[in-house]
Design an enzyme around this catalytic site. Structure first.
Site, PDB file in Angstrom:
ATOM      1  N   ASN A  16       7.503 -22.825  44.521  1.00 46.09           N
ATOM      2  CA  ASN A  16       7.140 -23.924  45.414  1.00 46.09           C
ATOM      3  C   ASN A  16       7.162 -25.198  44.577  1.00 46.09           C
ATOM      4  OD1 ASN A  16       5.971 -25.760  47.112  1.00 46.09           O
ATOM      5  ND2 ASN A  16       3.946 -24.790  47.163  1.00 46.09           N
ATOM      6  N   LYS A  18       6.859 -28.184  45.421  1.00 51.55           N
ATOM      7  CA  LYS A  18       5.970 -29.242  45.920  1.00 51.55           C
ATOM      8  C   LYS A  18       6.696 -30.601  45.918  1.00 51.55           C
ATOM      9  CE  LYS A  18       2.079 -26.477  44.535  1.00 51.55           C
ATOM     10  NZ  LYS A  18       0.648 -26.366  44.465  1.00 51.55           N
ATOM     11  N   HIS A 101       0.462 -23.671  53.867  1.00 53.65           N
ATOM     12  CA  HIS A 101      -0.021 -23.857  52.489  1.00 53.65           C
ATOM     13  C   HIS A 101      -1.350 -24.623  52.528  1.00 53.65           C
ATOM     14  CE1 HIS A 101      -0.299 -25.224  48.366  1.00 53.65           C
ATOM     15  NE2 HIS A 101       0.560 -24.260  48.062  1.00 53.65           N
ATOM     16  N   GLU A 103      -2.450 -26.962  50.817  1.00 59.95           N
ATOM     17  CA  GLU A 103      -2.310 -28.423  50.717  1.00 59.95           C
ATOM     18  C   GLU A 103      -1.958 -29.020  52.080  1.00 59.95           C
ATOM     19  OE1 GLU A 103       0.476 -28.371  47.450  1.00 59.95           O
ATOM     20  OE2 GLU A 103      -1.108 -27.676  46.121  1.00 59.95           O
ATOM     21  N   GLU A 173      -3.260 -16.955  48.477  1.00 55.46           N
ATOM     22  CA  GLU A 173      -3.397 -18.072  47.540  1.00 55.46           C
ATOM     23  C   GLU A 173      -4.815 -18.610  47.624  1.00 55.46           C
ATOM     24  OE1 GLU A 173       0.473 -20.005  46.247  1.00 55.46           O
ATOM     25  OE2 GLU A 173      -0.164 -21.054  48.037  1.00 55.46           O
ATOM     26  N   GLY A 179      -3.202 -24.780  41.279  1.00 57.05           N
ATOM     27  CA  GLY A 179      -3.081 -25.976  40.442  1.00 57.05           C
ATOM     28  C   GLY A 179      -4.268 -26.220  39.520  1.00 57.05           C
ATOM     29  N   SER A 220      -1.949 -20.665  40.154  1.00 53.11           N
ATOM     30  CA  SER A 220      -1.952 -20.721  38.687  1.00 53.11           C
ATOM     31  C   SER A 220      -1.230 -19.539  38.035  1.00 53.11           C
ATOM     32  CB  SER A 220      -3.381 -20.853  38.154  1.00 53.11           C
ATOM     33  OG  SER A 220      -3.929 -22.097  38.554  1.00 53.11           O
TER      34      SER A 220
END
Ligand code: PGA
Length: 243
Positions: A16, A18, A101, A103, A173, A179, A220
């Site tokens: 991904n 991003k 996701h 985010e 996730e 992150g 991560s």
């Protein structure tokens, strides 16, 4: 050109990207990866998910790698300024799309219901959804991780059916691992994967679960730890962001 058939497929490695890279950088990285990974074992599928504007430029570069998008609109067409339809993603060669996701949930207020619409739209267009679920740190600390993930699955997968060549990936996730450098311990990831597999029995047959659904881990994952997830029989792959 070496493209493993889905019957042989055991594991996924998904990148991904991003919004980290520019246009040129993305194309260069796709080239570099395609050249580095010039033999992909039959049991492994590598998918890269760059930003929208560069997808169609990257598609011709790919031989062994597969292309995915990082999101898609929930309608097939219409007055939705700024949205990108699954149909268009399919036309430019995306075989996969990341949906839900954390985010997107956090910054763009995406709800499970919206994600549910997107999943159905992707499946109708024969684009495989990679559906992200995961709890926040306070939810885990309160012992509610399974409840939260179970509820996301229930809402995101309401009315979703898989038939023919339709497939589905669930990416566990945990939000606190994304992150942050704080990857979920493999044993905790495994126990959540086992829970997800059990929960999916409420929605899908054993045959579908065995043949059409993969459950992967993200958060991560890096060079140092990815094998501890990838090698475990309960984990069907990894979703890698920053690394
Ligand atoms: P990360 O992101 O690898 O940077 O933690 C994973 C993801 O957001 O999919």
């Amino acid at each position: 050109m070496h493209r493993p058939s889905l019957d042989l497929l055991k594991k996924f490695v998904i990148g991904n990207w991003k919004m980290y890279l520019g246009y040129r950088e993305s194309i260069d990285l796709a080239f570099e990866l395609e050249n580095k990974i010039n033999f992909v074992h039959d049991s492994l599928r590598v998918v890269i998910c760059p930003s929208f504007p560069v997808l169609s430029a990257i598609r011709p570069v790919l031989k062994d790698l597969y292309l995915g998008a990082q999101d898609a609109g929930f309608e097939s067409a219409g007055a939705y300024t700024g949205q990108i339809s699954i149909k268009m993603l399919k036309e430019i060669g995306c075989a996969y799309v990341i949906l839900g996701h954390s985010e997107r949930r956090k910054f763009f207020k995406e709800s499970d219901e919206m994600i549910n619409d997107k999943i159905k739209m992707a499946l109708d267009s024969m684009v495989t959804p990679i559906v992200c679920v995961g709890e926040t740190a306070p939810e885990r600390q309160a012992g509610r991780a399974q409840f939260i993930v179970g509820r996301q699955l229930e809402r995101c997968l309401a009315g979703v059916q898989l038939a023919g060549v339709q497939h589905l990936l669930i990416a566990y996730e945990p939000v606190w691992a994304i992150g942050t450098g704080l990857a979920c311990a493999p044993e905790d990831a495994i126990s959540m994967h086992q829970y997800i597999r059990r929960a999916l029995r409420d929605y899908f047959s054993d045959f579908t679960l065995r043949n059409r659904i993969w459950i992967i881990y993200g958060g991560s994952v890096d060079r140092g730890n990815f094998l501890s997830y990838l090698q475990d029989p309960h984990i069907d792959g990894v979703l890698i962001g920053g690394a």
